[in-house]
Each structure stands twice: as C-alpha cells, then as structure tokens.
Design an enzyme around this catalytic site. Structure first.
Site, PDB file in Angstrom:
ATOM      1  N   LYS B  79      -1.236  -4.528 -11.806  1.00 23.57           N
ATOM      2  CA  LYS B  79       0.070  -4.036 -11.357  1.00 23.57           C
ATOM      3  C   LYS B  79       0.979  -5.188 -10.931  1.00 23.57           C
ATOM      4  O   LYS B  79       2.178  -5.183 -11.198  1.00 23.57           O
ATOM      5  CB  LYS B  79      -0.110  -3.075 -10.179  1.00 23.57           C
ATOM      6  CG  LYS B  79      -0.693  -1.742 -10.567  1.00 23.57           C
ATOM      7  CD  LYS B  79      -0.732  -0.799  -9.381  1.00 23.57           C
ATOM      8  CE  LYS B  79      -1.191   0.578  -9.830  1.00 23.57           C
ATOM      9  NZ  LYS B  79      -1.230   1.543  -8.725  1.00 23.57           N
ATOM     10  N   CYS B 181      -3.818  10.754  -1.934  1.00 31.90           N
ATOM     11  CA  CYS B 181      -3.255  11.275  -3.191  1.00 31.90           C
ATOM     12  C   CYS B 181      -4.320  11.443  -4.277  1.00 31.90           C
ATOM     13  O   CYS B 181      -4.215  12.322  -5.122  1.00 31.90           O
ATOM     14  CB  CYS B 181      -2.182  10.346  -3.730  1.00 31.90           C
ATOM     15  SG  CYS B 181      -0.666  10.404  -2.796  1.00 31.90           S
ATOM     16  N   CYS B 316     -17.154   6.544  -5.400  1.00 28.68           N
ATOM     17  CA  CYS B 316     -15.977   7.414  -5.385  1.00 28.68           C
ATOM     18  C   CYS B 316     -14.816   6.600  -5.933  1.00 28.68           C
ATOM     19  O   CYS B 316     -15.027   5.693  -6.738  1.00 28.68           O
ATOM     20  CB  CYS B 316     -15.701   7.962  -3.977  1.00 28.68           C
ATOM     21  SG  CYS B 316     -15.175   6.718  -2.800  1.00 28.68           S
TER      22      CYS B 316
END
Lengths: 84, 353
Positions: B79, B181, B316
């Site tokens: 990013k 989110c 996770c």
C-alpha cells in the site's frame, strides 16, 4: 426515556433506538442515574455487560455514572468503534 | 501565488495566508486504508507541504470496495508504494515521507515529533491508544476517525490542551468486545465520508479557520443520514502522560505461545502433521484461506472438539482473534499445545501472495 444506540450497542439491541419505561407498574426499580440505567439495560441485554468501555451522553453531553437522568432526557450509548 | 490553489485562496477567510500555512505544514497519516486514503488525497490536492505515510499492509481484493485510490492491478503490492506513486502524480510539489512499518511504542515518539498534526486512520484500538498517548506527550493534536458498519465517528483530540481520546474512553476495551471492519464489515462509502471529514478538520487545525471539532464527538449514521454531536470535557489527568505504556497490546493477550509467519510458512512446506484452525468468520474464510486450514469461527470455538494430540496452530486476520482462541483452547485442553500464528493471514499473504 429515549435511548439512542451506536456501534456494537446498536447491534446487540438490534435497533437504533430503545424506549425505557419511566413509571413502573411492575414494581421494578426505574433507573435514576446513568449507572443505574447501565445496570438496567444489562439485565435486559446481558451482552452489553461485556462492554467495559462505553461512553454515555445525556442530552448530547458526556455523562458519568453518578449523574441523574429524567424521563424527558435523550440518552445515547456510544461504545468505542475501531474500524478504519 | 500559483493558480493551482486559486479556488481556495480566493475564499475570504482562507486566502493566500491559509495556503501558506498548509504549505508549511507537516501531517502524518497513520494507516493507508479506507480512512487514510481520502484524507491523503485531499490534503495532497490542497497543498499540504509534507505528508507522512505509514502502513505495512499489501493491497488485497477486498480492500478495493472502499479504498478507492487502489486499482485491481495494485493487488499484491505494498500500500505504501502504491499510495506514494499515485499521490506523487497528483501533486509533484508535496514532500512525502514513507514509513514501511506500523506505529509502535518504539518508533512513535521519534516519528510523531517531526509533524504538526497526526491523522489517526488506523483500524485497531492498540494503535489508537498509542497515537493518543504519544500525541499528548508531545502536545500534538490528532484527528480521529473510526468506523462501525454504517456508522462513523470523528473528533479532534488534544487540540490546544483540549480533551483527549482517553477523556471519552479512559481504557482500552478487550479484544473480544468490539469487532473491527474485517469481522463486522463496512459499507464502502462510509470511510470516504468519515475520511473526508477528517481531512476538513485537519485543514481547519492547520490554518486556524472555522471551529475545530475539539471537545465534540461527531456521530454519523449513514443509514439515517443523521449527524449528532456529543460534547465532552477534558479530564486534566489525561494530559499528564509523560511516557508511553510498556505495552499497547490488548491487556488480555500475550500468554499463548506464538510462531512467526515466516516460520509457519516453512513448517507448512515441511509437510509435518499438525492442525491449523482459522478462527475468522466464514465470509473471511471464503474470501481467502490457507489450503490446510479448517474454519472454526471464534464464536463457535467453544463447541469444537479436538481429538488429535499434535500441535494445533491458530490463525486469523491479524493474529488477535487467534491469540484469544489459543488461550481459550489451552484452558480447555491443558495437556495439548496451541500456537498462535503472529500477524495472521495479512502477514502470510505478504509471504505468499
């Protein structure tokens, strides 16, 4: 008494607002302070108990547990949110 | 003055003076996700002189729904690199400082001290509390934005000795309390709205125009198209932070044994026998998972039985829920071994995108 719900509190209750009776015909104690209201709601929605950190506003002002509430107050429950 | 900014310099109350203030300003944006990108696109367009960019994630397919600076061709790239490339094309006069790291208690003070303002565009509580404490210590204001589903929150904390994040939420919630989110979902346009509000507040703080959202929490409800503001006051003790906490990890974390993503990658390649439980939601799992992983969402974990004796690894999205899972299972099966994969799927994907 109208309660506006935000964040996870809204998800737990399943609705953006909640009405709490202000006169008791059942003899149950009616919440008079922010702290009592939290306890009252936690009894109905045990999941709210898990929220260790939750801001409460009375008539658009942040309120501590000891502050008193009245039937015409607008209360907001604002748990922290973290998404970005 | 360059005609580039004429549409705002011609504004009474902003003018060339406002523009000069922006040009002299240095803003650090922590997080290059749904909130950070709109903040950066506007601050960069409007002429903020120096922008600090900080993130370590890579662009993933499920980011594109809300992180509109990124395109399909950017998937798998850093990013930081993609955002810098595009922002540099947008405004060649901006000075960019790139931080290929997350904000940690080790680097926070040194980095933040170089800026006038911080924009909290993160997605987790530990970093939000770290930003708060570092900004209080350094007396820097920070613009806060956070999301939940169809809802967003905005405020400016620590502005001219005003209230801080801890005046609203004194202590960090536990990792189980509040979904992020990844777990809860967010409607794509909401971070765009909230991030744009953050950019507006940043410009006001930097140029001194208008009324800064200090001591006020803006609650935006996208479904009802309603905004509410809550007033809150400074608790003076929250300004008395003169050093960072020893740890900003979730208080209930840090007990389960861990393995780094790199070591786990080697372990998978070694074809040893072990169980890998992915404790994310079914939706997250369906989007992407490791071939050997078995999906048991954290909420269902207590009903899951483990018969085998070999080590169980837990994974996770970021390593937080799996930490909780590892501890839950350890308590249920004291004689078996449970190991948390550090950094979760996000880290794994940087190794084998």
């Amino acid at each position: 008494m109208t309660i506006l719900l935000f964040g996870i509190a809204k998800d737990i209750v399943g609705s953006p607002t909640l009405s709490v009776p202000t006169s008791s015909i059942t003899g149950k104690k009616i919440p008079n302070t922010v702290g009592e209201l939290k306890t009252f709601l936690s009894n109905t929605y045990p999941e709210l108990n898990k929220l260790s950190s939750m801001a409460v506003a009375v008539n658009h002002n942040y309120a501590e547990d000891h502050e008193t509430i009245n039937s015409y107050d607008e209360i907001a429950l604002i748990p922290p949110v973290s998404g970005g | 003055m360059s005609p580039r900014y004429s549409r705002q310099t011609q504004l009474k109350g902003f003018g060339a003076e406002g523009q000069q203030k922006l040009a002299n300003s240095k803003v650090l944006v922590v997080g290059l996700g749904g909130l950070g990108l709109p903040v950066l696109q506007y601050l960069n367009a409007m002429g903020v002189g120096t922008l600090g960019l900080m993130d370590q994630d890579i662009v993933e397919l499920h980011n594109l729904q809300r992180q509109t600076l990124y395109a399909e061709q950017d998937i798998g790239r850093q990013k930081l690199e993609v955002a810098h490339e595009k922002l540099a094309t947008q405004n060649s006069t901006t000075i960019f400082k790139l931080y290929d790291s997350f904000l940690t208690k080790e680097n926070a003070i040194e980095i933040i001290s170089q800026y006038d303002l911080v924009v909290d565009a993160t997605d987790n509580f530990p970093t939000r509390y770290l930003i708060n404490d570092a900004c209080v210590q350094l007396e820097k204001p920070f613009v806060y934005g956070a999301l939940h589903g169809f809802e967003g929150h905005v405020s400016v904390f620590n502005y001219q000795n005003g209230p801080t994040y801890r005046c609203l939420y004194p202590n960090m919630p536990s990792s189980e309390e509040i979904p992020n989110c990844d777990e809860n979902g967010v409607l794509g346009v909401i971070p765009g709205i909230i991030g744009t509000f953050q950019a507006l507040e940043a410009v006001k703080v930097l140029t001194g125009i208008g009324e800064v959202l200090s001591g006020k929490l803006l609650l935006f409800d996208g479904l009802g198209q309603r905004s509410t503001q809550i007033n809150f006051k400074l608790n003076p003790k929250n300004l008395m932070i003169n050093k960072l906490q020893n740890s900003y990890d979730f208080q209930d974390c840090g007990l389960a044994p861990t393995i780094t993503a790199e070591a786990f990658q080697s372990l998978m390649e070694s074809k040893q026998d072990f169980l890998l439980l992915d404790v994310r939601t079914r939706e997250e799992f369906e989007r992407q998972h490791l071939p050997i992983a078995v999906n048991v969402p954290l909420r269902e974990l207590e009903h899951y039985n483990i018969d085998k004796d070999e080590t169980t690894y837990l994974i996770c999205e970021t390593g937080m829920r799996s930490e909780t899972a590892a501890r839950m299972l350890q308590e249920k099966y004291p004689n078996k071994q449970f190991v948390n994969v550090l950094g979760g799927m996000k880290k794994m994907m940087t190794l084998c995108p």
